[in-house]
Design an enzyme around this catalytic site. Structure first.
Site, PDB file in Angstrom:
ATOM      1  N   GLU A   1       0.798  -1.223   0.000  1.00 32.30           N
ATOM      2  CA  GLU A   1       0.000   0.000   0.000  1.00 32.30           C
ATOM      3  C   GLU A   1       0.838   1.285   0.000  1.00 32.30           C
ATOM      4  O   GLU A   1       0.585   2.187   0.787  1.00 32.30           O
ATOM      5  CB  GLU A   1      -0.929  -0.003   1.222  1.00 32.30           C
ATOM      6  CG  GLU A   1      -1.879  -1.177   1.227  1.00 32.30           C
ATOM      7  CD  GLU A   1      -2.788  -1.217   2.455  1.00 32.30           C
ATOM      8  OE1 GLU A   1      -3.973  -1.462   2.265  1.00 32.30           O
ATOM      9  OE2 GLU A   1      -2.299  -1.012   3.581  1.00 32.30           O
TER      10      GLU A   1
HETATM   11  C1  ACM Z   1      -2.009  -5.384   4.125  1.00 32.90           C
HETATM   12  O1  ACM Z   1      -3.073  -5.825   4.571  1.00 32.90           O
HETATM   13  N1  ACM Z   1      -1.902  -4.127   3.798  1.00 32.90           N
HETATM   14  C2  ACM Z   1      -0.831  -6.230   3.960  1.00 32.90           C
END
Ligand code: ACM
Length: 677
Positions: free
Chosen positions: A322
């Site tokens: 992310e």
């Molecule tokens: C995640 O759940 N961002 C690895």
């Protein structure tokens, strides 16, 4: 963001559709979880008495001696029979003889031999394994076999040959969003060992907190943790504790995103100048490390050098999930760097960062693990990719030659029922179509608990016994699929886990007592037993949370799965045979909804749950009326059906972040009543 899995209702539907869910015949005498590869029952029983002693044969080391003593201490706890845990030197006099062949890895590896055999006769039990870790696995099997029968405590005569299906069976704990102290980690390690999990993946840094003492860069923990971090001594102690239980510890330092807490003390490694504060809001944040600055790699080299002294595992998790492009786009110098290097987007820049990190990890003899976003053709094939966005990404990684572990489907904070997680197989989905060689690259999986809505008080209830169902999926042969049997054994394991110090059954009770104040929490429990929390992504959308929001509401005290609703669904599935029991349950819930209302009104923390109480009563009443029609073999009138359907539609909307889990079953009764059968 976490993956949006199917809604809870779909989870329940899956559970009902799952083959073997109803009417399965359970194997005789199997209380084991995970189920071993091969079990052959024999005649007789080995009595467990106060004279139970353990002897070691073959290879010996302190870890084995400690395990031999621990098994007696746990037996004494399980049976309440006082026992002497000193090891017996004469194997002929011991009730359990442990024979280990040779030492395991100095640092346990993913290749460690975990197989064992256990033979129990009425005279003696023999546990044999090539390595101490195999002995540790067999020891848990032995302890699960202990049962109380008409003559007393005993282990049934049996021959077990066992080995894991997957070599990487992990459990990830996020200690950044919420602080989870070392004693809580340790008791979770005990739980992991009990169900033969072998990797603690410790998510140690994120935007909300940096949780490890760094002597090289003390402002990391001093300024990035609110004072909540593990000292290096504590880290060493936890790693030693894990090793004693045959568990590897893989640290995760999430980079280059999810890293705001680093920048509070060291803004110079961030992409924009700052200043930064620990970010208590949740969700994906914009700050990221600056991949274009040499000083960042100098910093990370020194930091990783220090951390690899502390964490001996051959794998080092760099996160990588992310990453937002925003701060990279806002920095002219980063934009210029990308142009000069012909990078087309932020993914290329992250791949560059990962390659630089890789060189550092290799310098310290470590292999890289990262979330599936790190997958890039420039990375070598000995990295491990952790799939969280779907099974397809795991299959894709394996096809491209990478090793992978699955976490999609094993996110415990999504509040799915155990049957959902149990149905997710690392070799299922897209992976089912892989060649054998590609499948061999899939090392296993990891249950994950993210702590946006979980703290040190309710973490055990969020994790256990659910994690045991995932542990079975990862250890047992693929054909072990019987959901009914899984739930029966899950309940047994849950009891054993509390003997080991886990709190998944006691902590919700204490939380209900807090909520009830001076009132009797029993009536609150009768309401709560039919409820289940929304998944944490949805909770964050309907209620403002930070990492400091108190988790002291009813939703926080409610376990992920309603056993009462699940058992009720089984009754309703065969309503013709269960009319009386269904009526009793519905009457009980109808009363509970009414009785609990004054208690809810008196508690500032519970007032928001009043609509739930009303709805539970009304839903139960609808079910009772449906049953009346069914008992008179009379089709319910259209107007009644329409009214009750509207009610159920209302009651199936969450309130105070809770679902009423009996709604789908009452809807089934309604449908039957509408048809008059
Ligand atoms: C995640 O759940 N961002 C690895």
């Amino acid at each position: 963001m976490r993956p949006s899995l199917s809604s809870r209702q779909i989870g329940v539907l899956l559970l009902v559709l799952m083959p073997g869910f109803l009417g399965s015949v359970r194997a005789q005498g199997d209380n084991l979880m995970p189920q071993p590869a091969k079990v052959v029952h024999a005649q007789g029983r080995l009595e467990i008495s106060g004279s139970f002693r353990v002897a070691l044969e073959g290879y010996e080391e302190p870890r084995l001696r400690a395990a031999g003593e621990r098994i007696v201490e746990r037996l004494a706890r399980q049976t309440a029979i006082p026992m002497n845990s000193t090891l017996e030197t004469d194997p002929a006099k011991a009730a359990l003889v442990i024979r280990c062949d040779h030492a395991g890895g100095l640092v346990q590896s993913v290749r460690e031999d975990e197989s064992y055999t256990l033979e129990v006769t009425s005279r003696q039990a023999r546990l044999e394994a090539a390595t101490p870790v195999g002995i540790l696995r067999g020891m848990e099997t032995f302890l699960q076999l202990v049962t109380l029968d008409a003559q007393g405590f005993a282990v049934p005569a049996v021959n077990i040959e066992d080995k894991p299906r997957f070599p990487w069976r992990g459990f990830m704990i996020d200690v950044s969003r919420r602080w989870i102290p070392a004693p809580v980690i340790k008791r979770n390690l005990d739980g992991m060992a009990a169900v033969k999990l072998n990797v603690l993946h410790w998510h140690l840094s994120d935007d909300q907190g940096f949780r490890v003492e760094s002597r090289r860069f003390p402002k990391l923990h001093e300024m990035g943790s609110d004072g909540h971090y593990y000292t290096q001594e504590e880290i060493r102690d936890v790693i030693a504790y894990a090793r004693e239980r045959g568990i590897r510890v893989v640290p995760e330092f999430d980079m280059p995103g999810h890293a705001t807490s680093w920048f509070v003390g060291y803004p110079e490694i961030a992409s924009l100048p700052g200043p930064y504060t620990v970010d208590r809001t949740l969700g994906i944040r914009d700050p990221a490390m600056d991949p274009t600055r040499e000083e960042v790699y100098t910093f990370l080299d020194a930091f990783i050098g220090e951390m690899t002294q502390l964490f001996p595992d051959e794998y080092f998790h760099i996160g990588g999930d992310e990453v937002r492009a925003k701060h990279w786009s806002e920095s002219p110098r980063i934009q210029e760097f990308m142009r000069q290097h012909g990078m087309k987007d932020h993914r290329d820049l992250q791949a560059y960062f990962n390659q630089r990190l890789l060189v550092i990890l290799q310098k310290y003899g470590r292999k890289m693990v990262g979330w599936d976003e790190i997958l890039h053709p420039e990375l070598p094939k000995d990295i491990v990719v952790q799939s969280w966005r779907g099974q397809q990404s795991l299959a894709e990684a394996a096809r491209r030659g990478y090793m992978g572990i699955l976490s999609w489907g094993y996110y415990l904070d999504l509040m799915q029922p155990a049957s959902f997680h149990y149905g997710v197989d690392p070799l299922g989905g897209g992976a089912a179509r892989l060649s054998e060689a590609e499948k061999a690259r899939i090392l296993g999986g990891e249950a994950c608990i993210w702590t946006e809505n979980v703290d040190m008080e309710n973490i055990d209830a969020a994790d256990w016994p659910l994690t045991a169902a995932i542990a079975e999926r990862l250890w047992s042969p693929a054909q072990v699929q019987d959901v009914d049997s899984m739930y029966r054994r899950l309940a047994m394991v849950s009891r054993q886990l509390e003997w080991m110090g886990l709190t998944q059954r006691i902590s919700p009770r204490l939380m209900l007592e807090r909520l009830a104040g001076d009132s009797d929490p029993a009536v609150l429990k009768r309401l709560d037993e039919v409820l289940a929390p929304l998944n944490c992504d949805v909770r964050r959308r309907v209620h403002h949370y930070t990492s400091l929001t108190p988790l002291n509401r009813l939703v926080d005290a409610t376990p992920p799965e309603s056993d009462a609703a699940r058992e009720f669904a089984l009754l309703v599935g065969h309503w013709q045979a269960n009319k009386l029991k269904i009526r009793q349950q519905l009457s009980r819930w109808k009363r509970a909804g009414a009785e609990v209302a004054p208690l809810l009104q008196r508690s500032a923390l519970l007032q928001e749950d009043l609509p739930l109480a009303e709805n539970v009563s009304a839903v139960a009443e609808a079910g009772l009326e449906a049953l009346d029609y069914l008992e008179h073999a009379e089709a319910a009138p259209d107007a009644w059906v329409a009214k009750q359907t509207a009610l159920l539609d209302r009651a199936s909307q969450p309130q105070a972040e809770l679902w009423i889990m009996i709604v789908p079953s009452v809807r089934e009764l309604l449908k039957a009543a509408e048809a008059g059968k």
